[in-house]
Scaffold this active site. Sequence first.
Site: not given
Length: 877
Positions: A166, A302-305, A337-338, A341
Amino acid sequence: MRQSSLPAGWTGRASLIKRIGLGLLLAATALLAGCGETQPARNVLPTDITPVHYDITVRPDAAALTFTGSVDADVQVVRTTNTVTLNAADITFGKIRLDGADATPKVAFDRDAQTATLTFDAPLPAGRHRLAIDYTGKINQQAFGLFSVDYDTSQGSKRLLATQFEAPDARRFAPMWDEPALKATFRLTVEAPTADMVVSNTPIESVAPLADGFSRTTFAATPKMSSYLLFLAVGDFERISRKVGAVDVGVVVKRGSTGQAGYALDAAAQLLPWFNDYFGTPYPLPKLDMVALPGGAAAFSAMENWGAILYFEKAVLVDDRISSQADRQGAFSTIAHEMAHQWFGDLVTMDWWDDLWLNEGFASWMATKALKVFHPEWDAGLQAMAGRDGAMNLDARAATHPVVQPVVDARDAAFDTISYQKGQAVINMVEAWIGPDAFRTALRAYMKKHAYGNTVSDDLWSAVEAASGQPIRHIAADFTGQPGVPLIKVTTLGSAWRLSQRRFGVDAPSREPLSWTTPVAVSWPGQKRDWRDVVSMGQSVRLKGPDGAPLLVNFGQAGYFRTAYDAKAFSRLQAIFGALAPADQLGLLYDYWAFGQQGTEPVSRWLDLAASLPADANPVVWMQVVDALGQIDRLYDGDRGQAAFRTRGRAMLAPVWSRIGWTPVDGEPATAVLLRAKLVETLGRLDDPAVVAEARARFDRMASDPSALPAAVREPALTVVAMHADAATWEQLHRMALASTNALEKQQLYGLLGETRDRALAQRTLVLALSAEPPTTLRQNILRGPSANFPAMTWAYLKANKTRADALFAPGSLVGTLQRITGGWADETIANEALAMARAEGEVPQRLKASLSAAVYRAKVRRDRLGDIGTWVSQAP
């Protein structure tokens, strides 16, 4: 005088908005304002082909930083065509097959658009087809596409691989239709060393050994999802896990770090059932992993994969020896937060990057809500006001943008304070206006209706209106479809008051008139009476209240606006300031600090409020005062008045420091721990001799007595030591950073090196940051300190070494890194130079525009307000 809750003429505009939908709101607003500009066309793929399913196989070569891959994509051809256009970046095509037969189409790459167009000799008829492409790609050393992370261990350096897509970098991993609305299912196969663990979105379906010490791992097919949510990690990992209902929840860490993962696993186990209940839709995947990587990235933590959330270790792991209370709170908040998502963003995804706030604003809002539930002792609602204030500060400058912002190219998506914190604040305001039960009912209906699909903002507001029975669109349209901050002005009229609205802005573009339908809540402190309605520009409201009583606007602080009181109304509130609720104390402090910087109110009003704050006030309120004093001190850098200000600042903080001190007190609130850390660092910045001496003494004892610097004060105390370091101390910190094999500690220590106030040592830090020594993903963290303390020197060094910096930070380049290291600048000249450099390379990232506009504004504040602050300082009792 206002006679109606809606301003005159609103009905026609609301009707127009309902017809066009909020996704097109900005264009409609511009048209209504008489602006004839048209928005450029989006950089999107043709609509004649859509993906249905991908089978992707990759074989990374970690040592060579390359990989080979093949993708077999089931696609639906909507209408007959002989061209196939899909996304691809930094990828070289090999063999191509169509419907099982070798094909030799002409292949044309458009590097600017990041597309590849395949032109076949014969047309593809409408219907289902299978397109297969062999390809090669490169492994990046920053967090784009498939990337590497090098880290130190007691056995030497190791390398792991992970993906970050992303936005939009899935096209660097495989040729595909890389747009959020083009959802499909994915089955990923990875050929990797047998000794390594491989992790993806779904559980492993099969593992087959290969002849060369590799194994082929195939993962189960994903649900229908957007391409940017696909994930892969390969490395020497370990995993701890727990069953939460039917879901296998795990934390994946580099080998040897499982002792730091328990906090995250506990947090996820608490949060998952709560999210299931709140959204009314159970988490749909069989497993949920949190994958922690050492190091950091220039643009995210961080990233919500879906099913495999990526974190950098600082954002999720907790080490009892070095992690502070703020680290624990930050980890819980980031995890919440993640995980939010997984519903807002993954299950239901914005249709295009215009509506990014539907992902980020809601995840931020849900994280705060979760913190209130599971850790009420942290006063998360109060702490979230800092984010709202930060959004207002950006929103009051020309570099702002609407929450729903037309995005031409996915690479320009606005991952910034407006999408996150303003989005969160608007949601909070709407929830407060209609009530939390109605709002939750709306979200449950929204999730059920749009699961596995895509939405625009109007879909959300339709659900809110249906659940609440209230015409909320007019409020939502104003606050998400146009930029800026409303200002509610309070004028005293004897025993009555007039509320009027205008726009709060700090530069000419941000003062262009706009009107908001603003929900306003008013109370008379000490009286059992309040008033709630909307206020808009051009239609003032007259309120009658108890004679001589103070009037408080935006009580509870749910509204997204600033409030300016005339002198009489302000003096009445100032007289009872210490007795106000903490949220309302914060609201006054944030607003009057903004007004004082802008110059519309004397800065002495904020200074007087801050000086009158009781020592036993809520620690979160004190944190605003501490932060603002630190900001003022930075404005004084290089000014001869700094020493006098530091003396006055220390005096202001002395009463609360005498209560807080270095050592926790039984029964103190949990937020006192956060305040203690801020006080140590800020008093050190203000050259408090006792605090500096104590920090140094504790540092000297640390090697023989680790308890000398407990985790709660370790980082701020070390920051004070680093600020005042001589060459020998700087070298000692440097040796500690080199020697540490604890990735969290190494990141902390390398970051401290840049805190030095010594110009020669700061120059050494700059050279170090671009040397071969530090892990690549820590470089931007090292640059932050010298960039804040010596911005002109840092900028000159980076300009002189731009070619090397671009290579180190590729493919994001130095421009991407500037977004994270220019937050302390207060110099118009270097800000404009950096902006010009970024423009010369293409479209300027929104976050960089915001950061550089803040630098220009701080330079103006320093030029225009230090005299007023100096006068107040000289009048100290």
